[in-house]
Each structure stands twice: as structure tokens, then as C-alpha cells.
Design a protein around this motif. Structure first.
Motif, mmCIF file in Angstrom:
data_model
loop_
_atom_site.group_PDB
_atom_site.id
_atom_site.type_symbol
_atom_site.label_atom_id
_atom_site.label_comp_id
_atom_site.label_asym_id
_atom_site.label_seq_id
_atom_site.Cartn_x
_atom_site.Cartn_y
_atom_site.Cartn_z
ATOM 1 N N ALA A 1 0.844 -1.183 0.000
ATOM 2 C CA ALA A 1 0.000 0.000 0.000
ATOM 3 C C ALA A 1 0.882 1.236 0.000
ATOM 4 N N ASN A 2 0.313 2.367 -0.453
ATOM 5 C CA ASN A 2 1.069 3.622 -0.416
ATOM 6 C C ASN A 2 0.138 4.812 -0.278
ATOM 7 N N ILE A 3 0.702 5.891 0.239
ATOM 8 C CA ILE A 3 0.063 7.206 0.255
ATOM 9 C C ILE A 3 0.904 8.088 -0.656
ATOM 10 N N SER A 4 0.272 8.734 -1.639
ATOM 11 C CA SER A 4 1.015 9.447 -2.673
ATOM 12 C C SER A 4 0.452 10.848 -2.894
ATOM 13 N N SER A 5 1.340 11.754 -3.326
ATOM 14 C CA SER A 5 0.890 13.087 -3.738
ATOM 15 C C SER A 5 0.203 13.050 -5.097
ATOM 16 N N SER A 6 0.342 11.940 -5.813
ATOM 17 C CA SER A 6 -0.369 11.762 -7.081
ATOM 18 C C SER A 6 -1.731 11.128 -6.831
ATOM 19 N N LYS A 7 -2.667 11.394 -7.724
ATOM 20 C CA LYS A 7 -4.036 10.921 -7.535
ATOM 21 C C LYS A 7 -4.334 9.631 -8.287
ATOM 22 N N ASN A 8 -3.857 9.539 -9.539
ATOM 23 C CA ASN A 8 -4.246 8.422 -10.405
ATOM 24 C C ASN A 8 -3.147 7.411 -10.669
ATOM 25 N N SER A 9 -1.886 7.880 -10.774
ATOM 26 C CA SER A 9 -0.797 6.982 -11.133
ATOM 27 C C SER A 9 0.515 7.463 -10.532
ATOM 28 N N ASN A 10 1.308 6.509 -10.041
ATOM 29 C CA ASN A 10 2.653 6.821 -9.544
ATOM 30 C C ASN A 10 3.716 6.684 -10.623
ATOM 31 N N ALA A 11 3.356 6.220 -11.835
ATOM 32 C CA ALA A 11 4.337 6.023 -12.908
ATOM 33 C C ALA A 11 5.079 7.329 -13.182
ATOM 34 N N PRO A 12 6.388 7.251 -13.504
ATOM 35 C CA PRO A 12 7.162 6.054 -13.865
ATOM 36 C C PRO A 12 7.700 5.208 -12.710
ATOM 37 N N THR A 13 7.294 5.486 -11.463
ATOM 38 C CA THR A 13 7.637 4.569 -10.375
ATOM 39 C C THR A 13 7.050 3.190 -10.672
ATOM 40 N N SER A 14 7.783 2.145 -10.339
ATOM 41 C CA SER A 14 7.322 0.775 -10.601
ATOM 42 C C SER A 14 7.174 -0.006 -9.306
ATOM 43 N N TYR A 15 6.445 -1.105 -9.377
ATOM 44 C CA TYR A 15 6.173 -1.995 -8.248
ATOM 45 C C TYR A 15 5.435 -1.263 -7.122
ATOM 46 N N ASP A 16 4.975 -0.071 -7.380
ATOM 47 C CA ASP A 16 4.248 0.754 -6.420
ATOM 48 C C ASP A 16 3.399 1.706 -7.256
ATOM 49 N N LEU A 17 2.714 1.145 -8.242
ATOM 50 C CA LEU A 17 2.157 1.916 -9.353
ATOM 51 C C LEU A 17 0.882 2.669 -9.007
ATOM 52 N N ILE A 18 -0.014 2.049 -8.260
ATOM 53 C CA ILE A 18 -1.355 2.598 -8.056
ATOM 54 C C ILE A 18 -1.384 3.392 -6.755
ATOM 55 N N PRO A 19 -1.620 4.702 -6.813
ATOM 56 C CA PRO A 19 -1.515 5.543 -5.618
ATOM 57 C C PRO A 19 -2.700 5.401 -4.668
ATOM 58 N N ASN A 20 -2.409 5.618 -3.371
ATOM 59 C CA ASN A 20 -3.453 5.701 -2.349
ATOM 60 C C ASN A 20 -4.381 4.489 -2.386
ATOM 61 N N ASN A 21 -3.747 3.319 -2.417
ATOM 62 C CA ASN A 21 -4.509 2.088 -2.593
ATOM 63 C C ASN A 21 -3.756 0.918 -1.983
ATOM 64 N N VAL A 22 -4.474 -0.172 -1.756
ATOM 65 C CA VAL A 22 -3.883 -1.439 -1.328
ATOM 66 C C VAL A 22 -4.029 -2.423 -2.479
ATOM 67 N N VAL A 23 -2.922 -3.070 -2.871
ATOM 68 C CA VAL A 23 -2.961 -4.011 -3.986
ATOM 69 C C VAL A 23 -2.213 -5.283 -3.614
ATOM 70 N N LEU A 24 -2.469 -6.323 -4.377
ATOM 71 C CA LEU A 24 -1.688 -7.550 -4.285
ATOM 72 C C LEU A 24 -0.567 -7.434 -5.305
ATOM 73 N N ASP A 25 0.644 -7.124 -4.827
ATOM 74 C CA ASP A 25 1.775 -6.941 -5.740
ATOM 75 C C ASP A 25 2.210 -8.254 -6.368
ATOM 76 N N GLN A 26 2.434 -9.253 -5.536
ATOM 77 C CA GLN A 26 2.951 -10.529 -6.037
ATOM 78 C C GLN A 26 2.450 -11.693 -5.192
ATOM 79 N N VAL A 27 2.072 -12.765 -5.863
ATOM 80 C CA VAL A 27 2.061 -14.104 -5.257
ATOM 81 C C VAL A 27 3.026 -14.921 -6.099
ATOM 82 N N GLY A 28 4.111 -15.347 -5.492
ATOM 83 C CA GLY A 28 5.126 -16.090 -6.225
ATOM 84 C C GLY A 28 5.138 -17.554 -5.832
ATOM 85 N N LEU A 29 5.444 -18.408 -6.786
ATOM 86 C CA LEU A 29 5.565 -19.844 -6.532
ATOM 87 C C LEU A 29 6.782 -20.364 -7.284
ATOM 88 N N LYS A 30 7.652 -21.065 -6.562
ATOM 89 C CA LYS A 30 8.884 -21.583 -7.151
ATOM 90 C C LYS A 30 8.928 -23.106 -7.072
#
Length: 449
Positions: free
Chosen positions: A96-125
Motif C-alpha cells: 500500500a502507499n500514500i502518494s501526492s499523485s491521484k491516479n498513477s505513480n508512474a514512472p515509479t514501478s512496483y508501487d504503481l497505483i496511488p493511495n490504494n492497497v494491492v496484491l503486488d505478487q504471489v510467487g511460486l517456485k
């Protein structure tokens, strides 16, 4: 191809030229404390404590002569594989993040969607490592890593379920980002490890997987460089202080059967100082025609990383690269839509005549606090003079301070604060082209299973 084959042969013949007469003595004289870190090996002891750091070796490069068997994570134990060479394990990583941007944090990556909670990764090896410690027989293995989450968009390779991103621009997706076989030949040089399939691009301080990265978010320079290659890579152990990597692949982030694929060569070397306090890993990551083809990048890249350990508490990692290609479009590889609030810049960019290039540099400075805690300070800069990487012709800097805390061997959090800015007059790349800079405070939770 003939030159690459000649390098493979000459590397085996000339390996002893890199060896040091005291190599075997140094390995035999490991202290009891070092033996606790790595008890079975033909390489130097681990310079960094793991945990709390995501890796105990410089650069994350594969080390021929070290036991690379994964620990017995809960899923491995549940499946009764604790005594097997095959390990099956994974992780879940919401953020999750709190951002000064409203719609998108791009070009920041792996933390793209501002002011939201997301599922970044479920990894299986699915992981079975060859035994490169022994020198008696050929040993085989493999690694398969799949992810699901918002981070799929960064590792996606054209031809590997890529319609999820390139045609549909989905928020969530799946990617089989690593799929390769391994063959170890003990009698070539001091050991040669052959990797064939889809693998992570060398050399980077940062990693695609949340479990392997110092911080939650990533540097801007990491955001726009190659993520995966598909091809073959041979790693030669040349004494205790040198390794050589020689390979051929189909270009960054695309399958060999993709209509955009092109043949590229790879030549990298890794050196570690005798006291193991310094390491340099670099060379040509990708070299071919460099011709942007059918709306897809073919990035050419020279890159180097330097790791330095000041003492038991402080160490740093620095990386720099130069990338280029020809006849590209602004924004790089094309996502054909539909537009989403977190990424509105879909469709082909503007043609860039001649050579498009970019320069990136990043420094990570780590402060060890305890086996469960560390601080990481990251500063990076990206120069994108034609807008080929980000869609905006400017240079950027970003500055991040993060803290990592392990609750136990399987659970950790990574809070951080970050500021980034574009510097060209009149250029506003943040929040879908409306802002010149951006503040964020973010955190993720990693749970291994």
C-alpha cells in the motif's frame, strides 16, 4: 556465434590463469563463524548476513561452487520434501502507499497505483539446484518461478501470455517469469553452469521478486531496463575470485518465437577481492542489431555493479548502465490499451529517428541494525533524453529511505518514504503527465510459505 563458441572453449582452457595459489588454503582456513554461514562450498564465504539482507552474496550473481539449495520453507515441509533436492515454496506480497499523485505513480514501478492497497505478487517456485560443490560428476537441475499480481506487468515477455498486458492492460495478471534447466559440468574450467530457458537479466542490484529486493519500491533506472531473457547462458568458475558469463538470447522481455525477437549476445565478468569486501560485476548484457521491431524494444546494454563492505554494520551497492537502440518510439514497447487510470499512456509513441539512449545510476547504502532489522538509503538518477524509456524527454532523480523488519524467518515488513522529480523545463511526467514531482510513503508485507 562462432566468436561466442570460441570464448566458451578458451574459457575452459585458460581458467587456471585466474586462479590464485592461496585459493585452496583460504577455503580450508574458514573460521567456525564463517562455517555457520556456508558449511559446504568451493567459493569464498558470504560477505553479508542473510537475514536480514535479501542476499548474502555480492550482486546476486549465481556462484558456481556454492550450495544454492533453498531452505525448507513451510510448503516444502508440508509436501514432505525436506530431504529432497526439489523444493517447492513461495510468498505473498500485498502493498500500500500514500502518494501526492491521484491516479498513477508512474514512472515509479512496483508501487504503481496511488493511495490504494494491492496484491503486488504471489510467487511460486519449483526449484531443484544442481550440486556445483562437488567436482566428480555432471549434475542437473531446474527452476520455475511464476507470479500473479500487479507486478506481472514489469516481467511480462512478448509471447508469454503477454496479451494480458500488451493488448488488455489488465491491472492483475500472471507471468511464468523464470523457466530454465541447469546443467553443471565440473571438468570445464573450475566448473561450468549452463542455463537454458527464460531467466532474469544480469546484472542488477535490484530484483524482480519482493523477497530478493532491499526495498519495497524500485529505482527509476531499474524500472526501464531489461527484466528477462530467453536463451542460453554459461557461467564459468575461474578460481575463487573470478567468474565469466557467456550467453545468447532473443532480446529483452520476449520469447524467441515472438515476431519482435532478435539474436543478442551476452558477456559478463564477476570479480571479488581477496578480502571479499569488494566486488565488481559487469559487461555487455545485450548486444545485437538493437533494432526496435514491431512495437517492441530491443535494448542494448552495458552495465556494471560495485559492492563494497565498510565493516560489519555498513555496506553499499552501486550500479550504472548505458542503454541504446535504433528506430524506437517514445515510451518504448507499446501497450495497445485500453487506457487505465493508473496508465493512460497507451498506444504507439512518437518515432525517434536514429539512436535512442538512456543512462542510469543508483546507489544503495545499508545499515545493519540486528539480524531482524536494517535501514536502506537509495539514491538514483535516470537520463531519458529522447523519452524512449518513460515517454518524457527529461532526466529524473529519486531518493528513498526504508526500514526492513523481520517478525520471524517467514514474515517481514518494508516501510519507506520517497521523493522523485523530473528536471527538464515544462516536462511533467507524474500523475499521468500532470506533475513534475512526487512524494510517496509506502509499505509491503512479505509472507513466505
Amino acid at each position: 556465434m562462432k566468436k561466442l563458441f570460441a570464448l566458451l572453449v578458451l574459457s575452459g582452457i585458460g581458467a587456471q590463469a585466474f586462479a590464485h595459489p592461496a585459493d585452496s588454503a583460504r577455503v580450508k582456513s574458514l573460521t567456525a563463524d564463517t562455517a555457520k554461514i556456508r558449511t559446504v562450498q568451493r567459493s569464498l564465504p558470504s560477505p553479508l548476513p542473510d537475514p536480514p539482507f535479501p542476499t548474502s552474496d555480492w550482486d546476486g550473481a549465481p556462484l558456481v561452487g556454492s550450495d544454492a539449495t533453498a531452505p525448507n520453507y513451510p510448503l516444502t515441509k508440508l509436501l514432505g520434501l525436506s530431504n529432497s533436492r526439489l523444493k517447492i515454496y513461495g510468498w505473498i506480497d500485498p502493498g500500500a502507499n500514500i502518494s501526492s499523485s491521484k491516479n498513477s505513480n508512474a514512472p515509479t514501478s512496483y508501487d504503481l497505483i496511488p493511495n490504494n492497497v494491492v496484491l503486488d505478487q504471489v510467487g511460486l517456485k519449483f526449484d531443484m539446484q544442481p550440486n556445483t560443490v562437488q567436482t566428480d560428476h555432471v549434475s542437473a537441475g531446474f527452476l520455475v518461478t511464476t507470479i500473479f499480481g500487479t507486478d506481472y506487468r514489469y516481467t511480462t515477455g512478448k509471447g508469454y501470455f503477454s496479451n494480458q498486458l500488451l493488448n488488455d492492460n489488465n491491472k492483475y495478471g500472471f507471468d511464468p517469469a523464470e523457466m530454465y534447466g541447469l546443467l553443471y559440468f565440473p571438468k570445464i574450467a573450475d566448473g561450468m553452469l549452463l542455463k537454458v530457458g527464460r531467466f532474469i537479466s544480469p546484472a542488477d542490484i535490484e530484483a524482480q521478486w519482493a523477497t530478493d529486493n532491499y526495498l519495497y519500491s524500485h529505482s527509476l533506472m531499474f524500472t526501464v531496463d531489461p527484466y528477462t531473457f530467453t536463451g542460453a547462458q554459461a557461467t564459468f568458475k575461474l578460481g575463487s575470485y573470478w567468474q565469466l558469463e557467456v550467453g545468447v538470447h532473443a532480446g529483452n522481455d520476449m520469447a524467441p518465437w515472438s515476431p519482435s525477437a532478435q539474436i543478442n549476445g551476452l558477456l559478463m565478468a564477476r570479480w571479488v577481492s581477496h578480502d571479499n569486501n569488494n566486488s565488481i560485476y559487469g559487461g555487455i548484457n545485450s548486444l545485437g542489431n538493437g533494432d526496435y521491431t514491431r512495437q517492441h524494444d530491443d535494448l542494448q546494454m552495458v552495465v556494471a555493479t560495485w559492492g563494497h563492505k565498510f565493516n560489519k554494520t555498513l555496506h553499499m551497492m552501486t550500479e550504472a548502465y548505458y542503454m541504446w537502440q535504433y528506430h524506437a518510439l517514445t515510451g518504448g514497447t507499446v501497450i495497445n490499451g485500453p487506457a487505465q487510470p493508473f496508465l493512460t499512456g497507451v498506444g504507439p509513441g512518437v518515432p525517434i529517428p536514429g539512436r535512442e539512449n538512456a543512462i542510469g545510476i543508483v546507489n544503495y547504502f545499508q545499515i545493519f541494525v540486528s539480524p531482524k532489522n536494517y535501514f536502506s538509503i537509495r539514491n538514483d538518477a535516470l537520463d531519458d533524453p529522447q523519452g524512449g524509456r518513460t515517454g518524457y524527454a527529461t532526466w529524473y532523480s529519486s531518493h528513498t529511505i526504508g526500514f526492513v523488519h523481520y517478525f520471524n524467518d517467514y514474515i517481514r515488513i518494508r516501510p519507506e518514504i520517497r521523493y522523485e522529480r523530473a528536471y527538464a523545463d515544462g516536462i511533467t511526467p507524474y500523475d499521468n503527465g500532470t506533475k513534475k514531482d512526487q512524494y510517496t510513503a509506502g509499505m509491503d508485507l512479505i509472507v513466505r510459505f
